[in-house]
Design a protein around this motif. Sequence first.
Motif, short mmCIF file in Angstrom:
data_model
loop_
_atom_site.label_atom_id
_atom_site.label_comp_id
_atom_site.label_asym_id
_atom_site.label_seq_id
_atom_site.Cartn_x
_atom_site.Cartn_y
_atom_site.Cartn_z
N TYR A 148 41.76 45.70 31.91
CA TYR A 148 41.52 45.09 33.21
C TYR A 148 42.64 45.47 34.18
O TYR A 148 43.80 45.64 33.79
N THR A 149 42.28 45.60 35.45
CA THR A 149 43.28 45.98 36.45
C THR A 149 44.19 44.81 36.81
O THR A 149 45.32 45.02 37.25
N SER A 150 43.72 43.58 36.62
CA SER A 150 44.52 42.41 36.96
C SER A 150 45.78 42.34 36.10
O SER A 150 45.74 42.51 34.87
N LYS A 151 46.90 42.06 36.75
CA LYS A 151 48.16 41.90 36.03
C LYS A 151 48.21 40.61 35.22
O LYS A 151 49.07 40.45 34.35
N ASP A 152 47.30 39.68 35.53
CA ASP A 152 47.29 38.40 34.82
C ASP A 152 46.68 38.49 33.43
O ASP A 152 46.93 37.63 32.58
N VAL A 153 45.89 39.53 33.19
CA VAL A 153 45.24 39.69 31.89
C VAL A 153 46.19 40.41 30.93
O VAL A 153 46.68 41.49 31.25
N PRO A 154 46.46 39.83 29.78
CA PRO A 154 47.35 40.51 28.83
C PRO A 154 46.73 41.81 28.33
O PRO A 154 45.55 41.87 28.02
N LYS A 155 47.53 42.85 28.31
CA LYS A 155 47.03 44.16 27.86
C LYS A 155 47.04 44.28 26.35
O LYS A 155 46.22 44.98 25.76
N ALA A 156 47.98 43.61 25.70
CA ALA A 156 48.05 43.66 24.24
C ALA A 156 46.87 42.94 23.62
O ALA A 156 46.35 41.96 24.17
N SER A 157 46.44 43.41 22.46
CA SER A 157 45.32 42.78 21.77
C SER A 157 45.70 41.38 21.32
O SER A 157 46.89 41.03 21.19
N LEU A 158 44.68 40.56 21.04
CA LEU A 158 44.93 39.22 20.54
C LEU A 158 45.70 39.27 19.22
O LEU A 158 46.58 38.44 18.98
#
Length: 291
Positions: A172-182
Motif C-alpha cells: 500500500y502507498t499509505s505510510k500508515d500501513v505496515p509494510k512488514a508481514s504479520l
Amino acid sequence: MNNLVLLIGNDINNISGGQSWKDLLQDIIAFCHAGDCIDLDEKKPFPLLYEEIFLTASKREKIREKDLKSFIAIKTAEIKGNEIHQAIRALKPAHILTTNYEFTLEGSIPLENTSLIKEKFYSIFRRYKMHDIHYWHIHGDCLNPMSINLGFEHYGGQLQLMRNYVVSGTFYTSKDVPKASLLRRIHARQVHYHSWIDLFFTHDIHIFGLSLDFVETDLWWLLTYRARQKFHHKNVPVNHDIYYYIPEEYLAASKFKLDLLAANDVTIVSLPGKDKLAYYKAILEHISKFK
C-alpha cells in the motif's frame, strides 16, 4: 478488560424475519433481467453463480456492477435488528467481525470510519467504532457498495491481499500501513491490530451465525494457514483458541465440515438449536463466561 472477539454471520438476521438470502437472490436476478436463463442449481457455488448472473446481465443489458452492488446495498440495508443484536452489544465485546454488509450489529449507521486506510473494494482494514466496540466488516458494507464481496473475482482479490498481509508483506502507498508481514511483526512483537486478520493470531475467537460454507475461501485459507503455523511451520506462536458454534441437530449432517474444522484447530461447541432465538441466547450465555 473485555477482550472478547466475535465472528458473526447472517443467520442472526433470520430471527427478524422479512427478506431471506433466497429472496435477495431472486431480487438480484430480477434486477439483472436474467430470470429466463439462470438455473438456480444448488450445486453452483454462490460466488460463481453471482458471476453467471452478472456476466449474463452485462452481456445482455450492459449493466454496470456498480449499479448492481448499489441495488444489493439498498436491499441488505433494509434488514431489521432484533433482540440478539442488542444482546451482542450488551455483551460489550472488544471486537466484532462480521460477514454481514448492513449495520444491524451496530444498531445504527456508524458515523466514524476508523479504518487504517479507506478501502474502496477490499476489506483488510474496514473498521468502525461505536460505544467502545470495534466492528470489522470483513466482506464489505452497505455504505461502500463496491466493497460488497459476492463474486468469485472479488473473493480472489481479497484472498490475495490477505496472504500478502500475513505472509509476504503489503504494498500500500499509505505510510500508515505496515509494510512488514504479520508474521514478521509477531516475531518483533509489533502487532497493533491494524486489521481483523491480526486477531486470528492473537485472540480467542467465537464464531456463530455463520455456516462457513467452503465458498468462504478467504476464511478457510486463514484457518488453514493459522493451523499450519501452529502444527507444521511453527514460525510464530499460536496460543489462542477458535470456537465454532453449531446447533446440535446439525452435527450428523455437518460431520464432513466439522472434521475439517477440527483438523484446523477449531473447537466445536454444539447447543440445542430447534428454537433459533433460544439457541443464540444460549451461545451468548456460554460466551459470557469467557469475559
